[in-house]
Structures are given as C-alpha cells and as structure tokens.
Design an enzyme around this catalytic site. Structure first.
Site, PDB file in Angstrom:
ATOM      1  N   CYS A 167      48.815  41.470  39.050  1.00  0.00           N
ATOM      2  CA  CYS A 167      50.153  41.930  39.403  1.00  0.00           C
ATOM      3  C   CYS A 167      50.986  40.695  39.756  1.00  0.00           C
ATOM      4  CB  CYS A 167      50.089  42.886  40.590  1.00  0.00           C
ATOM      5  SG  CYS A 167      51.715  43.335  41.236  1.00  0.00           S
ATOM      6  N   ASP A 190      44.914  43.964  37.930  1.00  0.00           N
ATOM      7  CA  ASP A 190      45.273  45.158  37.168  1.00  0.00           C
ATOM      8  C   ASP A 190      44.278  45.278  36.022  1.00  0.00           C
ATOM      9  OD1 ASP A 190      47.578  45.978  38.585  1.00  0.00           O
ATOM     10  OD2 ASP A 190      48.796  44.497  37.532  1.00  0.00           O
TER      11      ASP A 190
END
Length: 154
Positions: free
Chosen positions: A52, A59
């Site tokens: 992120c 992520d």
C-alpha cells in the site's frame, strides 16, 4: 523448424537478482513459432504481492493474464521476476494492475491481451481490476478466468 534461438535472453538459465522496482525489472520476449495461429496464453499469479503506498502494508492479489501472441511470447522467468519486483513497491491496486498489462503490451504488441486482478480486501473492500486491449479475435477459445468473486463469510 521452430525458432529456438535464446541467445538474446539475459535471465533464462542464469542466476538472477530480483529488481528492486517494476521500473527496473527487465521483461524479455522470445519468438513465437505459431504467429499465424490465434491461441491464448495464460499466466496466473495467485500470490501476487505489492505494498500500500500510504501505509506500507502488504497487499495481495490473484492475477490472471491472458494474451493472444503475435510475433512474440513473453519469456516466463522474466515475467515471474517482473511480478516479484512489486513485492516492495508501493502503488494502488489499479496502478499495479494496469502497469503490468501495459508493460507486456509494450514488449510484445500482442494481438490481444486482458488482465484480471483480484485483490484481497484491505479496509473491508476487495478491489478487482479488469482491462483488455479490445475485442479478442473471432473463434478463439477463451476460458473464463475462474477466480470466484470474493465473498468473505457471506
């Protein structure tokens, strides 16, 4: 006789280091021996990871790339290392997904390409990103990507 010249490849059969960013990663191509035939090549990366850009938290996505080659095929080791280069790269889901597809299109100039990026939830919301270069040629067998919609506990 098939073209098997791999002399221009710098990674296949060699020990290689992972690029520190997608911009530094090298994607390589090999000649297609079936350029006059429309067929689908699929790459699946079920454990794709990036960061992120705001929090630095990881992520995760299940990415499916389908393409119909023209004159070139993507060399799979270079693709694997390219995808791995996102591991410490901060970018939003949409940016990662579209960047991957556009780099492959830039390299290969395929007849057609699509990407389905199925991102696991962060903040309670899964984000799925879909993009393709246009309509696929008529008569090509194009299987569904086969990734179920995220349902959580529902």
């Amino acid at each position: 006789m098939p073209n098997t010249d791999v002399s221009s490849l710098s990674m296949l059969g060699q020990q290689t280091e992972t690029a520190q960013s997608p911009e530094q990663a090298v994607l390589e191509k090999v000649p297609s021996n079936h350029a006059g035939t429309d067929y689908v090549v699929r790459f699946t990366a079920p454990e794709f990871t990036s960061l992120c850009p705001m929090t630095g938290q990881p992520d995760f996505a299940h990415i499916v790339i389908d393409y119909i080659p023209g004159e070139w095929l993507v060399e799979s080791k270079s693709l694997k290392l390219f995808l791995h280069s996102f591991r410490n790269h901060g970018a939003f889901h949409e940016d990662c997904s579209i960047y991957i597809a556009k780099r492959i299109v830039e390299l290969l100039d395929p007849k057609w390409l699509r990407i389905g990026a199925y991102w696991y939830p962060r903040g309670g919301i899964p984000i799925d990103v879909f993009w393709q270069t246009g309509k696929p040629p008529e008569g090509v067998w194009l299987p569904e990507q086969g990734v179920a919609t995220y349902r959580g506990r529902g």
